[in-house]
Design a protein around this motif. Structure first.
Motif, PDB file in Angstrom:
ATOM      1  N   TYR A 121      35.005 -14.401 -35.012  1.00 46.61           N
ATOM      2  CA  TYR A 121      35.067 -14.498 -35.974  1.00 46.61           C
ATOM      3  C   TYR A 121      34.887 -16.314 -36.405  1.00 46.61           C
ATOM      4  O   TYR A 121      35.872 -16.982 -35.546  1.00 46.61           O
ATOM      5  N   ASP A 122      34.208 -16.704 -37.238  1.00 49.94           N
ATOM      6  CA  ASP A 122      33.996 -18.198 -37.264  1.00 49.94           C
ATOM      7  C   ASP A 122      35.073 -18.359 -39.106  1.00 49.94           C
ATOM      8  O   ASP A 122      34.516 -18.429 -39.678  1.00 49.94           O
ATOM      9  N   GLU A 123      36.422 -19.444 -38.159  1.00 47.60           N
ATOM     10  CA  GLU A 123      37.113 -20.366 -39.932  1.00 47.60           C
ATOM     11  C   GLU A 123      36.781 -20.569 -40.338  1.00 47.60           C
ATOM     12  O   GLU A 123      36.772 -20.968 -41.694  1.00 47.60           O
ATOM     13  N   ASP A 124      35.320 -21.622 -40.189  1.00 46.33           N
ATOM     14  CA  ASP A 124      34.422 -22.128 -40.661  1.00 46.33           C
ATOM     15  C   ASP A 124      33.949 -21.660 -41.662  1.00 46.33           C
ATOM     16  O   ASP A 124      33.527 -22.091 -43.248  1.00 46.33           O
ATOM     17  N   THR A 125      33.020 -21.089 -41.207  1.00 44.32           N
ATOM     18  CA  THR A 125      31.845 -20.589 -42.086  1.00 44.32           C
ATOM     19  C   THR A 125      32.396 -19.488 -42.793  1.00 44.32           C
ATOM     20  O   THR A 125      31.571 -19.023 -43.770  1.00 44.32           O
TER      21      THR A 125
END
Ligand code: ZN
Ligand code: MN
Length: 444
Positions: free
Chosen positions: A255-259
């Motif tokens: 999981y990409d926290e930014d996107t």
């Protein structure tokens, strides 16, 4: 979106807080220790070193299993799970394959829904890779302090249908583990780690009780919040793919926290072949009925039961109960104070209020001290209603940040405001009056 039902299962790893490691005598508490200072030939995987099983870790795992009505295996054993990774010095992890300590449990929610626990087994943690730049060179360093720390793994059946139900379940698991005092279950320290597998079932599959033919695993997610978001993002992604008439690829995603999206980490071509076989250096475990009964007898009251009892015995609001339930020591303090306060006609609600809103338990380490102080306060002359009101207005005006936080849902901050009001009144405020006046002013 509404055509699909999310089907979600979980794997949760919990590091047990035993004194020593799973298969050697090194200290298990590795957090923040200087690298490679808590190691020996066994946890370094040196040839010829002989592991021996940690009894406390086995008992802790059984207690967790009993908390969820699992069957406890009377015959159990450890197995070698082979794979290669630099943080695994032996080339295999000692785990449990076909005879886990606990099987077939169930978690019953207060709303009557339930989650089946497939198994709970015991294994060892790996070392830790640290990627750094040293003298301008990118290097990977290995710290073996965590190698062979006891790790309990719980696997659920795919009984969740939403990110919210997963979130609620995991928070409950954390409470249970802490109530049992078997782990800190601290996500930031990595002592609780979460993985979810997710697929979407069509209406027909739901009707026929068939599971989808694929599942996507979400791995390496280190907070409840991010897991919830990752599951939501994944449900959306898969539903889009299925709506377009395409197939979802079976893979592992992060999981990409930014996107706020998930991304592919690795596509599984076929099932991993771990070449499991029984660990020849550790004799099989025989767990007697008596051992199990001993552990069962010593189980603490579980959070679900405590909630019900606190509501019926003390008439506490669910907000108060929710604060208490996260801290069993505080619960015990509260109950002791209630017992002592009963002779002084101090109500449980009032005692709970001064503990939760004013942290008076921190001020008086012994419940008897708190009760004595409350009796003295109740005999004292209180500030007038007008003085109280003026003091509250002043505090609200002077602390806009705290008020803002309260309004955005951080209700615990009220303890700080109450303290400021008491300070303003030089301790002569009637806690009950302040409480009701400040609530009405804040909620205006
Ligand atoms: Zn060791
Ligand atoms: Mn595992």
């Amino acid at each position: 979106m509404s055509n699909y039902t999310p089907i979600i299962g979980l794997e949760v790893h919990i590091e047990l807080s035993t004194a020593s490691k799973m298969f050697c005598g090194c200290p298990a508490d590795h957090f923040g220790k200087a690298p490679n200072t808590q190691v020996c030939p066994v946890c370094m995987g040196l040839p010829g070193a002989l592991p021996f099983a940690n009894k406390k870790a086995i008992e802790s795992t059984i207690s967790f299993g009993l908390a969820f009505d699992c069957k406890i295996s009377q015959e159990s054993k450890f197995d070698r799970k082979h794979y290669f990774y630099p943080d695994l010095p032996k080339g295999y992890q000692i785990s449990q394959y076909d005879l886990p300590l606990c099987t077939d449990g169930v978690f019953k929610n207060t709303d009557q829904s339930s989650v089946r626990i497939k198994r709970v087994h015991l294994e060892e943690d790996t070392g830790k890779l640290i990627h750094q730049t040293v003298d301008g060179k990118k290097v990977s360093l290995i710290d073996f302090n965590r190698s062979s720390v006891p790790l309990m793994e719980m696997v659920t059946e795919p009984d969740f249908n939403s990110a919210e139900s997963v979130d609620a379940f995991l928070k409950e698991i954390q409470l249970v583990v802490r109530a049992l005092k078997i782990s800190s279950a601290d996500m930031e320290k990595g002592s609780m780690r979460l993985e979810a597998n997710i697929s979407l079932a069509t209406e027909q599959q739901v009707k026929d009780l068939v599971l989808p033919s694929y599942k996507v695993e979400l791995k390496n997610i280190n907070s409840f919040r991010f897991l919830k978001k990752a599951i939501q993002a994944e449900i959306e992604r898969q539903s889009q793919i299925l709506s377009d008439g395409e197939m979802v690829i079976q893979e592992t995603r992060g999981y990409d926290e930014d996107t706020e999206t998930t991304f592919s980490q690795r596509v599984k071509e076929e099932a991993n072949d771990y070449r499991y076989f029984p660990e020849p250096d550790i004799p099989p475990l025989h767990i007697s009925e008596e051992d199990v009964e001993n552990i069962r007898r010593n189980l603490p009251e579980l959070p679900i039961a405590k909630r019900v009892r606190f509501a019926s015995d003390y008439q506490l609001s669910s907000d108060y109960i929710q604060v208490f339930i996260t801290d069993y020591d505080r619960c015990a303090y509260f109950e002791n104070a209630v017992a002592l306060g009963a002779q002084q006609s101090l109500s449980p609600k009032m005692i709970a209020g001064v503990i939760i809103n004013q942290n008076m338990d921190k001020q008086y380490p012994e419940p008897a001290g708190l009760v004595k102080a409350l009796v003295e306060i109740s005999q004292k002359e209180y500030a007038s209603a007008g003085e109280t009101k003026a003091a509250i207005e002043k505090v609200i005006k002077e602390n806009p940040d705290a008020v803002e936080k309260y309004k955005s849902g951080k209700v615990q901050i009220i303890g700080f405001l109450l303290g400021m009001v008491q300070k303003e009144l030089q301790g002569t405020g009637n806690p009950k009056d302040i409480q009701s006046e400040i609530s009405s002013q804040l909620n205006r």
